[in-house]
Write a protein that holds these residues in place. Structure first.
Motif, PDB file in Angstrom:
ATOM      1  N   PHE A 112      -1.596  -6.742 -15.010  1.00  0.00           N
ATOM      2  CA  PHE A 112      -0.315  -6.160 -15.406  1.00  0.00           C
ATOM      3  C   PHE A 112      -0.392  -4.638 -15.413  1.00  0.00           C
ATOM      4  O   PHE A 112       0.483  -3.962 -14.863  1.00  0.00           O
ATOM      5  N   LEU A 113      -1.422  -4.086 -16.044  1.00  0.00           N
ATOM      6  CA  LEU A 113      -1.536  -2.632 -16.146  1.00  0.00           C
ATOM      7  C   LEU A 113      -1.759  -1.983 -14.779  1.00  0.00           C
ATOM      8  O   LEU A 113      -1.178  -0.934 -14.484  1.00  0.00           O
ATOM      9  N   THR A 114      -2.559  -2.616 -13.948  1.00  0.00           N
ATOM     10  CA  THR A 114      -2.788  -2.075 -12.607  1.00  0.00           C
ATOM     11  C   THR A 114      -1.505  -2.139 -11.774  1.00  0.00           C
ATOM     12  O   THR A 114      -1.154  -1.173 -11.091  1.00  0.00           O
ATOM     13  N   ALA A 115      -0.806  -3.256 -11.831  1.00  0.00           N
ATOM     14  CA  ALA A 115       0.438  -3.394 -11.067  1.00  0.00           C
ATOM     15  C   ALA A 115       1.504  -2.430 -11.581  1.00  0.00           C
ATOM     16  O   ALA A 115       2.216  -1.808 -10.792  1.00  0.00           O
ATOM     17  N   LEU A 116       1.588  -2.285 -12.889  1.00  0.00           N
ATOM     18  CA  LEU A 116       2.573  -1.365 -13.458  1.00  0.00           C
ATOM     19  C   LEU A 116       2.245   0.086 -13.094  1.00  0.00           C
ATOM     20  O   LEU A 116       3.136   0.857 -12.731  1.00  0.00           O
ATOM     21  N   GLY A 117       0.982   0.455 -13.170  1.00  0.00           N
ATOM     22  CA  GLY A 117       0.579   1.809 -12.783  1.00  0.00           C
ATOM     23  C   GLY A 117       0.851   2.090 -11.322  1.00  0.00           C
ATOM     24  O   GLY A 117       1.299   3.177 -10.949  1.00  0.00           O
ATOM     25  N   THR A 118       0.604   1.102 -10.478  1.00  0.00           N
ATOM     26  CA  THR A 118       0.866   1.266  -9.046  1.00  0.00           C
ATOM     27  C   THR A 118       2.364   1.372  -8.787  1.00  0.00           C
ATOM     28  O   THR A 118       2.800   2.165  -7.949  1.00  0.00           O
ATOM     29  N   ALA A 119       3.162   0.596  -9.500  1.00  0.00           N
ATOM     30  CA  ALA A 119       4.618   0.679  -9.341  1.00  0.00           C
ATOM     31  C   ALA A 119       5.127   2.054  -9.767  1.00  0.00           C
ATOM     32  O   ALA A 119       5.985   2.637  -9.099  1.00  0.00           O
ATOM     33  N   LEU A 120       4.595   2.585 -10.858  1.00  0.00           N
ATOM     34  CA  LEU A 120       5.009   3.923 -11.302  1.00  0.00           C
ATOM     35  C   LEU A 120       4.594   4.990 -10.296  1.00  0.00           C
ATOM     36  O   LEU A 120       5.367   5.916 -10.002  1.00  0.00           O
ATOM     37  N   ALA A 121       3.387   4.878  -9.756  1.00  0.00           N
ATOM     38  CA  ALA A 121       2.930   5.834  -8.740  1.00  0.00           C
ATOM     39  C   ALA A 121       3.793   5.738  -7.485  1.00  0.00           C
ATOM     40  O   ALA A 121       4.134   6.757  -6.867  1.00  0.00           O
ATOM     41  N   ALA A 122       4.180   4.526  -7.108  1.00  0.00           N
ATOM     42  CA  ALA A 122       5.069   4.352  -5.953  1.00  0.00           C
ATOM     43  C   ALA A 122       6.445   4.951  -6.234  1.00  0.00           C
ATOM     44  O   ALA A 122       7.078   5.518  -5.343  1.00  0.00           O
ATOM     45  N   GLY A 123       6.903   4.844  -7.478  1.00  0.00           N
ATOM     46  CA  GLY A 123       8.174   5.471  -7.847  1.00  0.00           C
ATOM     47  C   GLY A 123       8.113   6.992  -7.730  1.00  0.00           C
ATOM     48  O   GLY A 123       9.069   7.628  -7.273  1.00  0.00           O
ATOM     49  N   LEU A 124       6.980   7.581  -8.108  1.00  0.00           N
ATOM     50  CA  LEU A 124       6.814   9.022  -7.942  1.00  0.00           C
ATOM     51  C   LEU A 124       6.771   9.410  -6.468  1.00  0.00           C
ATOM     52  O   LEU A 124       7.327  10.440  -6.069  1.00  0.00           O
ATOM     53  N   LEU A 125       6.123   8.582  -5.651  1.00  0.00           N
ATOM     54  CA  LEU A 125       6.107   8.841  -4.210  1.00  0.00           C
ATOM     55  C   LEU A 125       7.514   8.747  -3.630  1.00  0.00           C
ATOM     56  O   LEU A 125       7.898   9.559  -2.785  1.00  0.00           O
TER      57      LEU A 125
END
Length: 163
Positions: A122-135
């Motif tokens: 969950f934390l890895t997927a959420l962090g990746t989703a947030l990083a993708a949102g910044l991209l």
């Protein structure tokens, strides 16, 4: 922007990225719910996407200054600006899909967060989703920075041309 072929390049609106986020979320939910066990989440995607977002945001700031002819900057070549627009559009589409996919994966494991393995996914997927949102935000800003100002046409008309 229009080319000699008569085609036009329009700015990325909100509909296509939103649709890609939804498609990615559906894919993330489907994959997370259909595989036996937990899907493998690469934590290395987080710093990679953050680095790409930083690079595109930095490039957007520099490009906006160059297109705006800020003092101390060189004018940008039209081909370079076109390449940056292509990069921004591709990044926005990829980031939209990644945002949806990893958010969907995070959503799929939320009901079992009491287990350490589910919490890690969950934390890895959420962090990746947030990083993708910044991209996604950086890519849209880079695309916006490549626009020619409205008063640029007037400046070109005032410059003397060949007689």
């Amino acid at each position: 922007m229009s080319g000699e072929g008569g085609g036009t390049l329009t700015p990325t609106g909100w509909r296509v990225p939103a649709l890609l986020v939804l498609i990615g979320a559906m894919a993330g939910l489907l994959v997370a719910n259909s595989v036996s066990g937990l899907p493998v989440m690469p934590w290395s995607a987080i710093p990679t996407l953050l680095l790409l977002a930083f690079a595109e945001a930095f490039t957007a700031v520099r490009t906006a200054r160059r297109i705006g002819r800020a003092p101390g900057t060189e004018p940008i070549e039209p081909l370079s600006a076109a390449r940056l627009v292509a990069l921004a559009k591709a990044s926005a589409l990829f980031a939209s899909l990644a945002l949806g996919y990893f958010a969907g994966t995070a959503l799929a494991v939320t009901e079992r967060l009491d287990l350490p393995s589910h919490r890690e996914v969950f934390l890895t997927a959420l962090g990746t989703a947030l990083a993708a949102g910044l991209l996604l935000a950086a890519a849209l800003y880079l695309e916006y920075a490549c626009r020619v100002p409205e008063n640029d046409e007037e400046d070109r008309d005032d410059t003397p041309g060949p007689a």
